[in-house]
Scaffold this active site. Structure first.
Site, PDB file in Angstrom:
ATOM      1  N   GLU A 138      51.050  38.296  43.697  1.00  0.00           N
ATOM      2  CA  GLU A 138      51.854  38.259  42.471  1.00  0.00           C
ATOM      3  C   GLU A 138      52.609  39.564  42.232  1.00  0.00           C
ATOM      4  OE1 GLU A 138      48.478  35.287  41.790  1.00  0.00           O
ATOM      5  OE2 GLU A 138      48.591  37.362  42.512  1.00  0.00           O
TER       6      GLU A 138
ATOM      7  N   PHE B 103      37.242  30.589  32.147  1.00  0.00           N
ATOM      8  CA  PHE B 103      37.516  30.926  33.539  1.00  0.00           C
ATOM      9  C   PHE B 103      38.982  31.284  33.727  1.00  0.00           C
ATOM     10  CE2 PHE B 103      38.775  29.451  37.856  1.00  0.00           C
ATOM     11  CZ  PHE B 103      38.083  30.411  38.585  1.00  0.00           C
ATOM     12  N   GLN B 104      39.225  32.416  34.318  1.00  0.00           N
ATOM     13  CA  GLN B 104      40.571  32.936  34.582  1.00  0.00           C
ATOM     14  C   GLN B 104      41.402  33.055  33.292  1.00  0.00           C
ATOM     15  OE1 GLN B 104      42.447  30.858  37.933  1.00  0.00           O
ATOM     16  NE2 GLN B 104      41.515  32.339  39.326  1.00  0.00           N
TER      17      GLN B 104
ATOM     18  N   LYS C 244      47.884  25.852  29.356  1.00  0.00           N
ATOM     19  CA  LYS C 244      48.056  24.678  30.210  1.00  0.00           C
ATOM     20  C   LYS C 244      48.339  23.403  29.418  1.00  0.00           C
ATOM     21  CE  LYS C 244      46.182  22.360  34.261  1.00  0.00           C
ATOM     22  NZ  LYS C 244      45.132  22.355  35.312  1.00  0.00           N
TER      23      LYS C 244
ATOM     24  N   MET D 128      54.663  63.398  49.938  1.00  0.00           N
ATOM     25  CA  MET D 128      55.107  64.104  48.733  1.00  0.00           C
ATOM     26  C   MET D 128      53.956  64.839  48.063  1.00  0.00           C
ATOM     27  SD  MET D 128      57.697  64.982  46.977  1.00  0.00           S
ATOM     28  CE  MET D 128      59.124  63.890  46.967  1.00  0.00           C
TER      29      MET D 128
END
Length: 554
Positions: free
Chosen positions: A51, A113-114, A163, A468
């Site tokens: 993602e 969940f999630q 959802k 760097m």
């Protein structure tokens, strides 16, 4: 007409002119993905490996095209994986809309969940964000998100969709996209005052930033420089707005800007700042920045006015329209003494040494520009290679240099390259410059480039250290190299082949020249692993908190 939330989602995307989105599916967004499947002829979905890569791809798409980038992720970890990409877009004022799924509204707040409270997580790094709790609100919320992303100072907006909202139905009425709002808070008196200050200046200088690229157009800036013979310097975010080699283009300003640009700011009697916020990488010591100059600041965001350095005149609005208003009142002028002084300073600018036997970053970049041509689009990760790119690329396009400036996101480059290539089309030449440290962050997106046959050429400035940070440890920490030599044995050429891309390994200029020439003939992604010395430095350098008196030239 009655539509489900998922159908409304697709209809509003199409209504807003979206033809491409980047994302990764999951349980909370299955309804949306099912509808995208049914409408694949209208909206193309690009599946990334992660993602974060999708967020950077949407960002790169927006930077390269000027259109709003769109990313879609599922709930919980899918949503939180977008955070770095959203913050990157926010810091650089990139228009993006991020859609996330979430658990059903009846499960919100129950540690389901999630489940993640992504609206709260992203509140500090978005222009605005929403959680849509009723399907009746979905269409107008999406429309507002697109309008806000492009209005005023551009930036990311997040829309979280539970959802059940994607499954429920309501009446849907199509609407045309709302016009983008233009911010204008300057008056005729301020315009005349700005022109008066410009006409009176003996040593004027324009300092411009990424706000010029985000504005309606760059031409009024060029017109001002030409009409009044005003030299200009730019921040990292504005590389390419003025073409390489233009006489009035002095080059990069700030920590790794050249001696001339920083000296010119110090000696100017007027600095016209256009679309820049004077970050700590530009005005490293605010109390001495442009100490001899009056300062005009032109910016679309009123909160930036005088935030980092004191100013004498503020004009708030789109830089294009403000400059167009000022131009008729600016008298044609020449500044021969000022330009002669600048040419003398340019003789003192840092010049790196060439080599016929070992790879030198500036020579590699010269070779890339020579072979790739003026229409190439360059994308970078973050680190030494990024600064070398800003210093030495032969920029010719206002949207031809994509980099993470404000957040400094290592791992930004490959996702952004994918977005740029998708947005510009298969015939565009996209070249990604990265370091081995940055590339290790998100090289997993190599599989995405292969899956979609994207001809992105990746040039890896491989010094086998975190260059760097190591440079700072060399200069300021007594060469105590704490955890900047990761002792990795990655063979990037073989990893590329494992992904299905073409890989090259180079240790000499001749090998690099041949590898690049071959890569430019390939139809898919290529990685060129270039071994450079671990003690190569980005010079010049002004230490944080310093000014031109503290510049390090060797």
């Amino acid at each position: 007409m009655m539509l489900t939330g998922s159908q409304i989602f697709v209809e509003v995307l199409a209504e807003q002119g979206v033809d491409t989105i980047f994302g990764y599916p999951g349980g909370a967004v299955l309804n949306l993905y099912d509808e995208l499947y049914k409408n694949s002829d209208r909206i193309r979905h690009i599946l990334t490996a992660h993602e974060q890569g999708a967020a950077h791809a949407a960002d790169g798409y927006a930077r390269a095209t000027g259109r709003t980038g769109v990313v879609l992720a599922t709930s919980g970890p899918g949503a939180t994986n977008l955070v770095t990409g959203i913050a990157t877009a926010y810091m650089d004022s990139v228009p993006m809309v991020a859609f996330t799924g979430n658990v059903a509204t009846s499960l919100l707040g129950r540690d389901s969940f999630q489940e993640a409270y992504i609206e709260g997580v992203t509140m500090p790094i978005t222009k605005h964000n929403y959680t849509v709790r009723r399907v009746e609100d979905l269409a107008d919320t999406m429309r507002a998100a697109f309008r806000i992303a492009q209005s005023g100072r551009k930036g990311p907006v997040l829309v979280d969709i539970p959802k059940d909202v994607t499954a429920n139905s309501c009446d849907f009425t199509p609407k045309p996209p709302e016009p983008v709002r233009t911010v204008t808070r300057y008056d005729e008196e301020s315009v005349l005052k700005a022109a008066e200050m410009i006409n009176a200046a003996k040593r004027p200088l324009v300092c411009f930033g990424g706000g010029v690229r985000s504005a309606a157009g760059c031409q009024p800036l060029r017109d001002l420089l030409a009409k009044a013979e005003i030299p200009a310097t730019y921040t990292l975010m504005a590389a390419g707005v003025l073409a390489y080699g233009e006489p009035l283009n002095l080059g990069l300003l700030g920590m790794h800007g050249c001696y001339t640009t920083n000296k010119a700011v110090d000696e100017a009697d007027l600095v016209i700042a256009v679309g820049t916020r004077f970050s700590d990488r530009v005005a490293l010591k605010p109390e001495t920045f442009a100490r001899n100059a009056k300062l005009i600041q032109i910016d679309i965001d009123p909160s930036e006015m005088g935030k980092n350095v004191p100013i004498d005149l503020a004009l708030i609005g789109d830089a294009t329209y403000i400059l167009q208003a000022i131009l008729p009142h600016v008298a044609p002028a020449k500044h021969p003494e000022w330009m002669a002084q600048i040419r003398e300073w340019q003789k003192k600018d840092y010049k790196p040494t060439d080599s016929d036997t070992v790879l030198k970053p500036h020579q590699m970049i010269d070779e890339i520009c020579r072979q790739a041509g003026p229409d190439a689009v360059y994308v970078t990760d973050v680190g030494q290679h990024q600064m070398w790119a800003a210093q030495y690329l032969h920029h010719t396009k206002s949207r031809g240099f994509l980099t993470s400036g404000g957040l400094g996101t290592m791992g930004f480059g490959y996702g952004a390259s994918i977005g740029a290539q998708i947005g510009l089309g298969p015939d565009a030449r996209v070249i990604m410059l990265t370091g081995d440290g940055s590339f290790h962050m998100n090289l997993n997106e190599g599989c995405t480039a292969v899956s979609y046959d994207l001809p992105i050429i990746t040039v890896i400035f491989n010094n086998q250290v975190l260059g760097m940070v190591r440079q700072w440890q060399t200069s300021f920490y007594g060469k105590r190299y704490s955890n900047t030599d990761p002792h990795r044995r990655t063979d990037f050429a073989r990893v590329a082949e494992g992904f299905g891309a073409k890989g090259y390994h180079c240790e000499t200029p001749a090998e690099f020249k041949a590898a690049l020439a071959d890569a430019l003939t390939q139809k898919g992604p290529c990685w060129i692993d270039c071994r450079i010395g671990k003690d190569e430095k980005v010079l010049p350098m002004i230490p944080g908190g310093g000014d031109i008196a503290d510049i390090i030239m060797e």
